[in-house]
Design a protein around this motif. Sequence first.
Motif, PDB file in Angstrom:
ATOM      1  N   GLU A   1      64.775   4.770  36.333  1.00 22.50           N
ATOM      2  CA  GLU A   1      63.519   4.279  35.760  1.00 22.50           C
ATOM      3  C   GLU A   1      63.112   5.176  34.590  1.00 22.50           C
ATOM      4  O   GLU A   1      63.634   6.277  34.449  1.00 22.50           O
ATOM      5  CB  GLU A   1      62.420   4.312  36.829  1.00 22.50           C
ATOM      6  CG  GLU A   1      62.823   3.763  38.176  1.00 22.50           C
ATOM      7  CD  GLU A   1      62.606   2.268  38.254  1.00 22.50           C
ATOM      8  OE1 GLU A   1      61.542   1.817  37.821  1.00 22.50           O
ATOM      9  OE2 GLU A   1      63.518   1.554  38.715  1.00 22.50           O
TER      10      GLU A   1
ATOM     11  N   GLY B   1      57.319   7.980  33.554  1.00 21.35           N
ATOM     12  CA  GLY B   1      56.684   7.449  34.752  1.00 21.35           C
ATOM     13  C   GLY B   1      57.065   8.251  35.981  1.00 21.35           C
ATOM     14  O   GLY B   1      56.220   8.622  36.790  1.00 21.35           O
ATOM     15  N   ARG B   2      58.378   8.554  36.078  1.00 21.56           N
ATOM     16  CA  ARG B   2      58.837   9.290  37.248  1.00 21.56           C
ATOM     17  C   ARG B   2      58.301  10.709  37.264  1.00 21.56           C
ATOM     18  O   ARG B   2      58.034  11.268  38.317  1.00 21.56           O
ATOM     19  CB  ARG B   2      60.368   9.294  37.304  1.00 21.56           C
ATOM     20  CG  ARG B   2      60.919   8.103  38.036  1.00 21.56           C
ATOM     21  CD  ARG B   2      62.402   8.186  38.206  1.00 21.56           C
ATOM     22  NE  ARG B   2      63.072   8.287  36.919  1.00 21.56           N
ATOM     23  CZ  ARG B   2      63.754   9.333  36.534  1.00 21.56           C
ATOM     24  NH1 ARG B   2      63.859  10.358  37.329  1.00 21.56           N
ATOM     25  NH2 ARG B   2      64.319   9.366  35.348  1.00 21.56           N
ATOM     26  N   TYR B   3      58.137  11.280  36.049  1.00 22.01           N
ATOM     27  CA  TYR B   3      57.589  12.628  35.983  1.00 22.01           C
ATOM     28  C   TYR B   3      56.207  12.675  36.616  1.00 22.01           C
ATOM     29  O   TYR B   3      55.917  13.514  37.474  1.00 22.01           O
ATOM     30  CB  TYR B   3      57.535  13.124  34.539  1.00 22.01           C
ATOM     31  CG  TYR B   3      56.744  14.403  34.378  1.00 22.01           C
ATOM     32  CD1 TYR B   3      57.265  15.609  34.805  1.00 22.01           C
ATOM     33  CD2 TYR B   3      55.464  14.393  33.834  1.00 22.01           C
ATOM     34  CE1 TYR B   3      56.549  16.776  34.711  1.00 22.01           C
ATOM     35  CE2 TYR B   3      54.735  15.554  33.730  1.00 22.01           C
ATOM     36  CZ  TYR B   3      55.273  16.744  34.155  1.00 22.01           C
ATOM     37  OH  TYR B   3      54.552  17.895  34.056  1.00 22.01           O
ATOM     38  N   PHE B   4      55.348  11.711  36.203  1.00 23.22           N
ATOM     39  CA  PHE B   4      53.986  11.722  36.729  1.00 23.22           C
ATOM     40  C   PHE B   4      53.974  11.415  38.224  1.00 23.22           C
ATOM     41  O   PHE B   4      53.201  11.990  38.986  1.00 23.22           O
ATOM     42  CB  PHE B   4      53.103  10.750  35.950  1.00 23.22           C
ATOM     43  CG  PHE B   4      52.702  11.308  34.622  1.00 23.22           C
ATOM     44  CD1 PHE B   4      51.847  12.397  34.552  1.00 23.22           C
ATOM     45  CD2 PHE B   4      53.205  10.783  33.447  1.00 23.22           C
ATOM     46  CE1 PHE B   4      51.490  12.943  33.324  1.00 23.22           C
ATOM     47  CE2 PHE B   4      52.852  11.321  32.223  1.00 23.22           C
ATOM     48  CZ  PHE B   4      51.993  12.395  32.162  1.00 23.22           C
ATOM     49  N   GLU B   5      54.885  10.521  38.632  1.00 20.39           N
ATOM     50  CA  GLU B   5      54.994  10.202  40.048  1.00 20.39           C
ATOM     51  C   GLU B   5      55.329  11.458  40.854  1.00 20.39           C
ATOM     52  O   GLU B   5      54.733  11.738  41.893  1.00 20.39           O
ATOM     53  CB  GLU B   5      56.122   9.181  40.215  1.00 20.39           C
ATOM     54  CG  GLU B   5      55.909   8.153  41.308  1.00 20.39           C
ATOM     55  CD  GLU B   5      56.989   7.094  41.205  1.00 20.39           C
ATOM     56  OE1 GLU B   5      57.897   7.128  42.037  1.00 20.39           O
ATOM     57  OE2 GLU B   5      56.945   6.286  40.255  1.00 20.39           O
ATOM     58  N   TRP B   6      56.300  12.205  40.304  1.00 19.55           N
ATOM     59  CA  TRP B   6      56.750  13.420  41.000  1.00 19.55           C
ATOM     60  C   TRP B   6      55.625  14.453  41.061  1.00 19.55           C
ATOM     61  O   TRP B   6      55.338  15.021  42.122  1.00 19.55           O
ATOM     62  CB  TRP B   6      57.973  13.984  40.266  1.00 19.55           C
ATOM     63  CG  TRP B   6      58.416  15.329  40.766  1.00 19.55           C
ATOM     64  CD1 TRP B   6      58.851  15.620  42.022  1.00 19.55           C
ATOM     65  CD2 TRP B   6      58.444  16.550  40.024  1.00 19.55           C
ATOM     66  NE1 TRP B   6      59.173  16.956  42.109  1.00 19.55           N
ATOM     67  CE2 TRP B   6      58.938  17.556  40.892  1.00 19.55           C
ATOM     68  CE3 TRP B   6      58.133  16.903  38.706  1.00 19.55           C
ATOM     69  CZ2 TRP B   6      59.094  18.872  40.488  1.00 19.55           C
ATOM     70  CZ3 TRP B   6      58.301  18.214  38.317  1.00 19.55           C
ATOM     71  CH2 TRP B   6      58.766  19.180  39.193  1.00 19.55           C
TER      72      TRP B   6
ATOM     73  N   TRP C   1      52.447  13.963  40.849  1.00 15.59           N
ATOM     74  CA  TRP C   1      51.403  13.450  41.734  1.00 15.59           C
ATOM     75  C   TRP C   1      51.789  13.711  43.193  1.00 15.59           C
ATOM     76  O   TRP C   1      50.967  14.135  43.999  1.00 15.59           O
ATOM     77  CB  TRP C   1      51.209  11.950  41.465  1.00 15.59           C
ATOM     78  CG  TRP C   1      50.130  11.316  42.295  1.00 15.59           C
ATOM     79  CD1 TRP C   1      50.261  10.274  43.161  1.00 15.59           C
ATOM     80  CD2 TRP C   1      48.739  11.673  42.321  1.00 15.59           C
ATOM     81  NE1 TRP C   1      49.061   9.971  43.733  1.00 15.59           N
ATOM     82  CE2 TRP C   1      48.110  10.816  43.239  1.00 15.59           C
ATOM     83  CE3 TRP C   1      47.988  12.658  41.661  1.00 15.59           C
ATOM     84  CZ2 TRP C   1      46.743  10.898  43.516  1.00 15.59           C
ATOM     85  CZ3 TRP C   1      46.620  12.745  41.952  1.00 15.59           C
ATOM     86  CH2 TRP C   1      46.022  11.874  42.859  1.00 15.59           C
ATOM     87  N   GLY C   2      53.074  13.455  43.497  1.00 13.09           N
ATOM     88  CA  GLY C   2      53.565  13.723  44.843  1.00 13.09           C
ATOM     89  C   GLY C   2      53.414  15.196  45.202  1.00 13.09           C
ATOM     90  O   GLY C   2      52.923  15.540  46.281  1.00 13.09           O
TER      91      GLY C   2
ATOM     92  N   GLN D   1      50.059  16.266  46.101  1.00 15.87           N
ATOM     93  CA  GLN D   1      49.650  15.849  47.441  1.00 15.87           C
ATOM     94  C   GLN D   1      50.492  16.526  48.521  1.00 15.87           C
ATOM     95  O   GLN D   1      50.393  16.195  49.692  1.00 15.87           O
ATOM     96  CB  GLN D   1      49.789  14.331  47.567  1.00 15.87           C
ATOM     97  CG  GLN D   1      48.747  13.599  46.750  1.00 15.87           C
ATOM     98  CD  GLN D   1      49.031  12.119  46.717  1.00 15.87           C
ATOM     99  OE1 GLN D   1      50.164  11.705  46.541  1.00 15.87           O
ATOM    100  NE2 GLN D   1      48.003  11.331  46.898  1.00 15.87           N
TER     101      GLN D   1
END
Lengths: 310, 295
Positions: free
Chosen positions: A59, A63-68, A70-71, A74
């Motif tokens: 992908e 996008g994946r950077y921010f997803e990571w 964000w993960g 958390q």
Amino acid sequence: MLIFIARRLGQMLLIMIVVTIILFTIFEFNKMNVAGQVLGPYTTEEQRQLWLEQQGYMEPAVGRYFEWVWGVLQGDFGYSHQLRVPVNEVLWDRLRMTAILGFWLFALMIPLALLFGVLSGIKEGSLRDRVISIGAVGTTSVPEFASATFLTAIFVFWLGWLPGTSGMYDGWDTRQIILPVLVLLLYGGGYVVRMTRASMAEVMNSQYIRTAILKGLPYRKVILKHALRNALIAPFTVIMLQLNYLLSGVIVVEVFFAYRGFGTLLLDAALFGDIFVIQACTLVAVFVAVLSYFLSDIGYMFLNPRIRVS
Amino acid sequence: MSDNPTATASARPSRIMGFLRSIALLRESWFGMIGAAIVLFWVLMAILAPLLPLYDPLDASVRLVPPGGEAFDGGTHWLGTDNRGRDVLSRVIWGSQRVMVWAMLAILCAYAVGITMGVLAGYLGGLVDDVVSFFANILLSFPVLVLYVLIIAFLGASGVNIVIAVTFTTAPIVMRIVRGLIMDLRTRDYVAAAQTRGESSLYIMFVELLPNARGPLIVDVCLRFGYTVVAIATLSFLGLGLPPPEPDWGMMINEAVELGAHAGHVMLAPAAALSSLILGFNMMADGLREISLRD
């Protein structure tokens, strides 16, 4: 003071952001190798490509950077392809083991190193000072895995008092933690001794101590009430910065004694190419390091009024 | 070559004499002298390794012979043999050559990068300084060994990559030192004079300023060289260093740890060698610092 703290916090945040970007970029350039490690050396290019797509690694990167990130915020560090569990399941456990190691190290190092440093610095050039100074240069000169070798030879092979590995496969065993702590103590403690000695020697040469002695104060009182207070400011910073060193030293010591902590986790992941574990461990390590710089600066300012004013 | 041969002819020996004189100053510190002697011993070992009457460090004979044991050809394994039957003494001495050659290369590379960056940041200031300092700060916020492991894990374990890794970890520190020195020096009159003469910035940075900043750097090189030797040995101990089978102190310890008590002599020898070398560097640096502070 508040502005200073805010600025340092901002710097910390900036460093952490850049580090996450660096870690993510490294992964992007090594995707194919990661797939190769997971699927084995005899897989074709297409199979690896397919695996990467299935895992969602093809992908768009932003996008994946921010997803990571964000993960991570958390507390979700991703999946370990080597151990086949979420990184979380191993990371916290390993960090806890290293924290125990660190706790005993600091619990022993702070009082011992300060005591020897002060004893050595009180009378610069005395026999006691020489012995302690040379001893401290000696212990800091011996790299961790060399001193681990010497201590193992003495306590494990020769005297047979302690176990040579610290895997703790049958639950907690205090005897297994003695050697790792001792190795870290010799190296890190020697350094703190040298810093404390330098700081104490400087204070002892200052005018106000001479005044205190000349006006007839008992020697004990001069040391305890006048000298120590100023002499211990610099070592405080050094001790905080030892946290950073600990994160390096702990890798070597844990690997030597097969202690299952943060260091062995990082090294195993690095040897295998287990990307999310490497990322998680590096992030934790940098975070602790940056935090220790921050705390040492704040603490130094708090302890030293001359800096606070200017 | 030069239109003033006498000047260059007299400049050469005086510079060499100056260097020798600064080494001779070490005589004033017995602490530094002992350090220098230890370092010199290992340098000689590294250089003379091919000439010494040693067994081949790669030749296998009887496994795990204890120290002083007899070799199959009637000779003696003074420090015994390892688990593949290779002579430990020979491997320790050849290992000194390997670790020093790579440490030297790595230090040269790290200092070249660090000094260049430091001079640029210190003399030019402004945006250049901000950018260089920012990246140095980022690199310095990593615990050293974590950065080493990270770099080697992604570039792979090889000599060149170790040089790269050392450059990444050491250059920022060198850069900071040089930057501080240059910022102090650039306000001097001789810099203003050079600027008025219309010399280029490059000339001022590397011909006028840099030679005047060398004092503290010489002490630093001693310390840094010791650290680099440790780093290289540590990496090979962790299995991230130079590839086997050539002798390597860190790797020897790594191989021996798994064997336990009956391989004690195999791990003690390289550990002692490494410790003594580092002790030598530290003592030499202490001695040099003591002397430089006195003047």
